[in-house]
Design a protein around this motif. Sequence first.
Motif, short mmCIF file in Angstrom:
data_model
loop_
_atom_site.label_atom_id
_atom_site.label_comp_id
_atom_site.label_asym_id
_atom_site.label_seq_id
_atom_site.Cartn_x
_atom_site.Cartn_y
_atom_site.Cartn_z
N LYS A 66 11.04 33.66 19.90
CA LYS A 66 11.60 34.84 19.23
C LYS A 66 10.70 36.05 19.41
O LYS A 66 11.19 37.18 19.57
CB LYS A 66 11.80 34.54 17.75
CG LYS A 66 12.57 35.63 17.01
CD LYS A 66 12.83 35.24 15.57
CE LYS A 66 13.61 36.34 14.85
NZ LYS A 66 13.84 35.98 13.42
N LYS A 97 16.63 36.72 19.89
CA LYS A 97 17.67 35.70 19.89
C LYS A 97 18.59 35.84 21.11
O LYS A 97 19.73 35.38 21.10
CB LYS A 97 18.48 35.77 18.60
CG LYS A 97 17.68 35.41 17.35
CD LYS A 97 18.57 35.39 16.12
CE LYS A 97 17.79 34.94 14.90
NZ LYS A 97 18.66 34.89 13.68
N PHE A 112 22.85 33.41 18.25
CA PHE A 112 22.18 34.09 19.36
C PHE A 112 23.17 34.99 20.07
O PHE A 112 24.36 35.01 19.75
CB PHE A 112 21.61 33.06 20.35
CG PHE A 112 20.47 32.24 19.82
CD1 PHE A 112 19.98 32.42 18.53
CD2 PHE A 112 19.86 31.28 20.61
CE1 PHE A 112 18.93 31.66 18.04
CE2 PHE A 112 18.80 30.52 20.13
CZ PHE A 112 18.34 30.70 18.84
#
Length: 341
Positions: A60, A65, A334
């Motif tokens: 991250k 994401k 995501f």
Amino acid sequence: MKAIGTPQIPETLEKAADWQALAQRALDGERLSVEEGLAVLEADNDEVMPLLQAVFRVRKHFYGKKVKLNMIINAKSGLCPEDCGYCAQSVVSSAPIAKYPLLEKATLLAGAREAMARQAGTYCIVASGKGPTDKELDQVIEAVKEIRATMPLKICACLGLLKDDQAERLAEAGVHRYNHNLNTSRANYPSITTTHTYDQRVESVEKVKRYGLSPCSGVIIGMGETNREIVEMAYALRELEADSIPINFLNAIPGTPLEQAGRTPAMKALKVLALFRLICPSKEIRVAGGREVNLRTLQPLGLYAANSLFVGDYLTTKGQDAAADYQMIEDLGFEIEQCAL
């Protein structure tokens, strides 16, 4: 009494499985030890979720994401004089695959348009063989120039061993990245391939770097390598400064020398992805060939360590339906990374 050769697992990991501490060290730019790498691969399966939680911090930090999509076109199939034991296109393979010379420009352009339709940011032109002839290189370069002029795609070429002038020409034509996988460890290499050497592959990656091409190099897990050799592979790619690291899990193809090899257990595959994220924290880690048959229902968890996927089919094997990949990415919360040239 501890058996001779048993890895000395660091006490802090053995007692507390302090994956968060390893993640922080990766973020701080520290190099993990071989023993710490082995601790990741040899962790109890109960530790996989805490491990992924830790490595997701690293993923991250560098990639948020976002998930980068890549698409492959098998630009030249079969007809290969190499004896790579994992490959259906090898001279030693009896697998019933399509065999054809390098595709014409129109077909390569159509593939690029399909990559755009699949939301891929990188289009990978892959050709079998030890290396391209000058005529084949001309064909690829002609297609690349038109793709670059008409589509916002990054181009990755994978054409085998290159001469210096060929690497230079690809860079001048606008190829962004060149793939040449190490595939396995130095020690295991002779048992997989004898028609070229591990050192030739290393030199190929170094060569494309010299000509300004972004190096893409990865591995195939499940070809008889030891856990220590997997750690060594990760360090080798760190030393090579590979920008993109495809992690393939062997999809044993009938008719190849490795057809009897078993699949990598899904939990082991997740540990491998975590290992590569910790050792190469800032690099693009791609869940590549064989993810569907090795990770199976645990594919979504792989993206807590990896930040990239191949969308669609591979060279001679089928991939997961693209719609399923999109759904998987969405369900994780995501998002697909848009190509930024």
